[in-house]
Design a protein around this motif. Structure first.
Motif, PDB file in Angstrom:
ATOM      1  N   PRO A   1       1.043  -1.056  -0.187  1.00  0.00           N
ATOM      2  CA  PRO A   1      -0.071   0.171  -0.044  1.00  0.00           C
ATOM      3  C   PRO A   1       0.945   1.167  -0.077  1.00  0.00           C
ATOM      4  O   PRO A   1       1.844   1.264   0.583  1.00  0.00           O
ATOM      5  N   SER A   2       0.544   2.246  -0.715  1.00  0.00           N
ATOM      6  CA  SER A   2       1.156   3.521  -0.716  1.00  0.00           C
ATOM      7  C   SER A   2       1.061   4.208   0.620  1.00  0.00           C
ATOM      8  O   SER A   2       0.578   3.715   1.606  1.00  0.00           O
ATOM      9  N   LEU A   3       1.998   5.259   0.605  1.00  0.00           N
ATOM     10  CA  LEU A   3       2.318   6.006   1.921  1.00  0.00           C
ATOM     11  C   LEU A   3       1.138   6.497   2.642  1.00  0.00           C
ATOM     12  O   LEU A   3       0.982   6.611   3.937  1.00  0.00           O
ATOM     13  N   ASN A   4      -0.094   6.940   1.974  1.00  0.00           N
ATOM     14  CA  ASN A   4      -1.318   7.342   2.578  1.00  0.00           C
ATOM     15  C   ASN A   4      -2.005   6.188   3.064  1.00  0.00           C
ATOM     16  O   ASN A   4      -3.086   6.684   3.773  1.00  0.00           O
ATOM     17  N   GLU A   5      -1.871   5.134   2.480  1.00  0.00           N
ATOM     18  CA  GLU A   5      -2.860   4.066   2.897  1.00  0.00           C
ATOM     19  C   GLU A   5      -2.276   3.160   4.164  1.00  0.00           C
ATOM     20  O   GLU A   5      -2.991   2.385   4.855  1.00  0.00           O
ATOM     21  N   VAL A   6      -1.039   3.444   4.752  1.00  0.00           N
ATOM     22  CA  VAL A   6      -0.598   2.716   5.889  1.00  0.00           C
ATOM     23  C   VAL A   6      -0.579   3.568   6.991  1.00  0.00           C
ATOM     24  O   VAL A   6      -0.771   4.617   7.065  1.00  0.00           O
TER      25      VAL A   6
ATOM     26  N   ALA B   1       5.799  -1.125   7.353  1.00  0.00           N
ATOM     27  CA  ALA B   1       4.858  -0.515   6.382  1.00  0.00           C
ATOM     28  C   ALA B   1       5.325   0.629   5.637  1.00  0.00           C
ATOM     29  O   ALA B   1       5.203   0.934   4.634  1.00  0.00           O
ATOM     30  N   VAL B   2       5.604   1.770   6.756  1.00  0.00           N
ATOM     31  CA  VAL B   2       6.042   2.957   6.331  1.00  0.00           C
ATOM     32  C   VAL B   2       7.362   2.911   5.539  1.00  0.00           C
ATOM     33  O   VAL B   2       7.487   3.399   4.373  1.00  0.00           O
ATOM     34  N   TYR B   3       8.302   1.941   6.040  1.00  0.00           N
ATOM     35  CA  TYR B   3       9.406   1.797   5.335  1.00  0.00           C
ATOM     36  C   TYR B   3       9.297   1.204   3.779  1.00  0.00           C
ATOM     37  O   TYR B   3       9.884   1.627   2.955  1.00  0.00           O
ATOM     38  N   ALA B   4       8.493   0.313   3.697  1.00  0.00           N
ATOM     39  CA  ALA B   4       8.243  -0.546   2.593  1.00  0.00           C
ATOM     40  C   ALA B   4       7.571   0.517   1.577  1.00  0.00           C
ATOM     41  O   ALA B   4       7.682   0.271   0.352  1.00  0.00           O
ATOM     42  N   ALA B   5       6.757   1.136   2.021  1.00  0.00           N
ATOM     43  CA  ALA B   5       5.771   2.251   1.320  1.00  0.00           C
ATOM     44  C   ALA B   5       6.774   3.199   0.620  1.00  0.00           C
ATOM     45  O   ALA B   5       6.685   3.530  -0.591  1.00  0.00           O
ATOM     46  N   ARG B   6       7.697   3.474   1.573  1.00  0.00           N
ATOM     47  CA  ARG B   6       8.585   4.874   1.111  1.00  0.00           C
ATOM     48  C   ARG B   6       9.664   3.959   0.076  1.00  0.00           C
ATOM     49  O   ARG B   6       9.900   4.884  -1.234  1.00  0.00           O
ATOM     50  N   ALA B   7      10.075   2.698   0.177  1.00  0.00           N
ATOM     51  CA  ALA B   7      10.860   2.256  -0.774  1.00  0.00           C
ATOM     52  C   ALA B   7      10.255   1.927  -2.043  1.00  0.00           C
ATOM     53  O   ALA B   7      10.938   2.253  -3.059  1.00  0.00           O
ATOM     54  N   GLN B   8       9.053   1.586  -2.138  1.00  0.00           N
ATOM     55  CA  GLN B   8       8.306   1.433  -3.351  1.00  0.00           C
ATOM     56  C   GLN B   8       8.017   2.826  -4.091  1.00  0.00           C
ATOM     57  O   GLN B   8       8.152   2.789  -5.292  1.00  0.00           O
TER      58      GLN B   8
ATOM     59  N   ASN C   1       2.239   4.424  12.305  1.00  0.00           N
ATOM     60  CA  ASN C   1       2.866   3.863  13.533  1.00  0.00           C
ATOM     61  C   ASN C   1       3.535   2.606  13.083  1.00  0.00           C
ATOM     62  O   ASN C   1       4.152   2.106  13.797  1.00  0.00           O
ATOM     63  N   ASP C   2       3.092   2.072  11.985  1.00  0.00           N
ATOM     64  CA  ASP C   2       3.455   0.710  11.524  1.00  0.00           C
ATOM     65  C   ASP C   2       5.061   0.892  10.651  1.00  0.00           C
ATOM     66  O   ASP C   2       5.052   1.407   9.469  1.00  0.00           O
ATOM     67  N   ARG C   3       6.000   0.953  11.323  1.00  0.00           N
ATOM     68  CA  ARG C   3       7.439   1.468  10.891  1.00  0.00           C
ATOM     69  C   ARG C   3       7.866   0.520   9.671  1.00  0.00           C
ATOM     70  O   ARG C   3       8.390   1.075   8.620  1.00  0.00           O
TER      71      ARG C   3
END
Length: 91
Positions: free
Chosen positions: A17-22, A29-36, A25-27
């Motif tokens: 999911p994109s940064l807007n959808e994660v 998920a935020v890291y994975a979305a940022r990398a994507q 507080n879930d680091r």
């Protein structure tokens, strides 16, 4: 004898999911979305770079009439979506 060289396989990344959808507080998920997002932006930049190189090559071969040649390419839709990457979507 020389060894045969094979082009390495591209790494496939799982879509997340994109940064807007994660959840912020879930680091992980935020890291994975940022990398994507970074990978996606890099791909767009490289596509634009390839198109620019093709346009430069076209200008060198076609000269001042390169717009006529490019118009036919744009009508085919091959370059249209890449030339206008930064423009907003039209409704």
């Amino acid at each position: 004898m020389a060894e045969t060289w094979e082009y390495p396989q591209h790494q496939q990344f799982e879509r997340v999911p994109s940064l807007n959808e994660v959840d912020p507080n879930d680091r992980k998920a935020v890291y994975a979305a940022r990398a994507q997002k970074i990978r996606d932006d890099w791909v767009k930049a490289m596509e634009a770079r390839l198109i620019k190189e093709k346009l430069d090559e076209c200008y060198k071969t076609e000269g001042v009439n390169h717009c006529t040649f490019l118009g036919s390419l744009l009508c085919l839709g091959g370059l249209k979506h890449l030339l206008f990457l930064n423009r907003p979507e039209m409704p």
